[in-house]
Motif scaffolding. Sequence first.
Motif, PDB file in Angstrom:
ATOM      1  N   LYS A 265       0.694  -1.413  -0.074  1.00 44.30           N
ATOM      2  CA  LYS A 265       0.022  -0.117   0.134  1.00 44.30           C
ATOM      3  C   LYS A 265       0.853   1.284   0.075  1.00 44.30           C
ATOM      4  N   GLU A 266       0.651   2.006  -0.710  1.00 39.97           N
ATOM      5  CA  GLU A 266       1.282   3.325  -0.841  1.00 39.97           C
ATOM      6  C   GLU A 266       1.078   4.183   0.216  1.00 39.97           C
ATOM      7  N   VAL A 267       1.975   4.839   0.782  1.00 42.45           N
ATOM      8  CA  VAL A 267       2.051   5.663   1.979  1.00 42.45           C
ATOM      9  C   VAL A 267       2.310   7.256   1.530  1.00 42.45           C
ATOM     10  N   LEU A 268       3.413   7.384   0.898  1.00 39.40           N
ATOM     11  CA  LEU A 268       3.901   8.895   0.804  1.00 39.40           C
ATOM     12  C   LEU A 268       4.854   8.889  -0.510  1.00 39.40           C
ATOM     13  N   LEU A 269       4.611  10.185  -1.201  1.00 40.25           N
ATOM     14  CA  LEU A 269       5.570  10.398  -2.412  1.00 40.25           C
ATOM     15  C   LEU A 269       5.759  11.672  -2.340  1.00 40.25           C
ATOM     16  N   GLU A 270       6.997  12.188  -2.091  1.00 38.36           N
ATOM     17  CA  GLU A 270       7.308  13.551  -2.032  1.00 38.36           C
ATOM     18  C   GLU A 270       8.854  13.757  -2.881  1.00 38.36           C
ATOM     19  N   GLU A 271       9.211  15.059  -2.979  1.00 38.93           N
ATOM     20  CA  GLU A 271      10.498  15.412  -3.376  1.00 38.93           C
ATOM     21  C   GLU A 271      11.318  15.893  -2.274  1.00 38.93           C
ATOM     22  N   VAL A 272      12.483  15.074  -2.482  1.00 39.86           N
ATOM     23  CA  VAL A 272      13.468  15.554  -1.581  1.00 39.86           C
ATOM     24  C   VAL A 272      14.876  15.801  -2.112  1.00 39.86           C
ATOM     25  N   GLY A 273      15.945  16.057  -1.455  1.00 35.84           N
ATOM     26  CA  GLY A 273      17.168  16.448  -2.043  1.00 35.84           C
ATOM     27  C   GLY A 273      18.068  14.989  -1.841  1.00 35.84           C
ATOM     28  N   ALA A 274      18.655  14.857  -2.886  1.00 31.32           N
ATOM     29  CA  ALA A 274      19.181  13.201  -3.079  1.00 31.32           C
ATOM     30  C   ALA A 274      20.338  13.338  -4.388  1.00 31.32           C
TER      31      ALA A 274
END
Length: 406
Positions: free
Chosen positions: A130-139
């Motif tokens: 189950k999908e919980v989170l999708l966000e932008e981050v520095g990587a």
Amino acid sequence: MPLIQVLDEQTIDKIAAGEVVERPSSVVKELVENAIDAKATAVTVEIRDGGTTLIRITDNGCGIAQDQIPVAFFRHSTSKIRSVDDLVTISSLGFRGEALSSIAAVSQVELITKTTDAFTGSRFLIEGGKEVLLEEVGAPNGTTFLVKNLFYNTPARRKFLKMPQTEAGYINDMMERIALSHPDISFKFINNGQIRLHTSGNGNLKDNIYHIYGRDIAANLLDVQETFENFSVSGYIGKPVISRGNRHFESYFINGRYIKSSIIAKAIEDGYRGCLMQHKYPFTVLSICLDGNLVDVNVHPNKMELRFSDEEELYRQILNLIHRTLQKRELIADVTLKEEKKSAEKPSFDKKRFRNRLRKTGWIRYARPSGRTVPMSRNTSTERANLLQNLFLRPGSDRYPNRNPG
């Protein structure tokens, strides 16, 4: 009559996961192969508690675009093939599209990835499918997978795992095989904070063999290079002197894929026939390259078993190649004989001279006709007389009395 019904997606995912994810080493194998397919030149694998609580895999490959991340976790979603015709000429390690969905179905997965042309990276969380989170981050460029609490929602599977040390040993063995199959990639394996494996990625297979198996094995290798009509073989085989009691040191790869094949194993062992003792097995690291039309890799979900179109030809050529290589050079160990220095001859014991010496010092008064000297001490002490008698009867003794007693 029992009612037939369609299973829900969650149950289907867990059943499929049972075929792909058998233990933590299966997770490592699938994710590292994805990193290799992504053209990574450096891959780091870190585990804790045998991989049951944490598996972290980091690579510097091409990464995954943000809009493609949720799709990557769908069943049978892959970027390796497009149609059934592509199964004939598979050049990648992964192609079934089941790994990510199967892993996500039985664990908590965190994905951090960034492509080279993107300004920021993406962070994606999925637990139990189950999908919980999708966000932008520095990587940085590349992909990092964090697989936590493997089999947390399937306790029946978790209780069949072995001790953490044993599971870590399976992962270490898998990483060694992958490092041997791709010497041009730098691999690092960390177990509970300790580095267990670190290869340079300089493309030299012998350096990897030295790093993994040690100096004794690396010093007793024979180079194998041969091109046949339908395939080519390259790598190293060990001299009979470094044979082992099991097949653990037999490694062979088909188009960069580590496999297990009874045909190839028999060809290798038959090639050593007459050179090894009974129940001994050779050391081999062989890379076999052949056309995709001559091999079928779509046999089992773990992709460890293959089918060959002409097994007899493959067996015969590998057997003859190994036999010829073993006959090319003298395998008898060189033995150099050094002349032993003659030790200085010790002076022989002169019984008569010793008797005269004792007589002059007053220790001996007379000798019997039989020739046996009877020691007599000026001091009638029994202990001194016995001591002198033992001294005289002991051959080769150099403890001569040098002064008058008393």
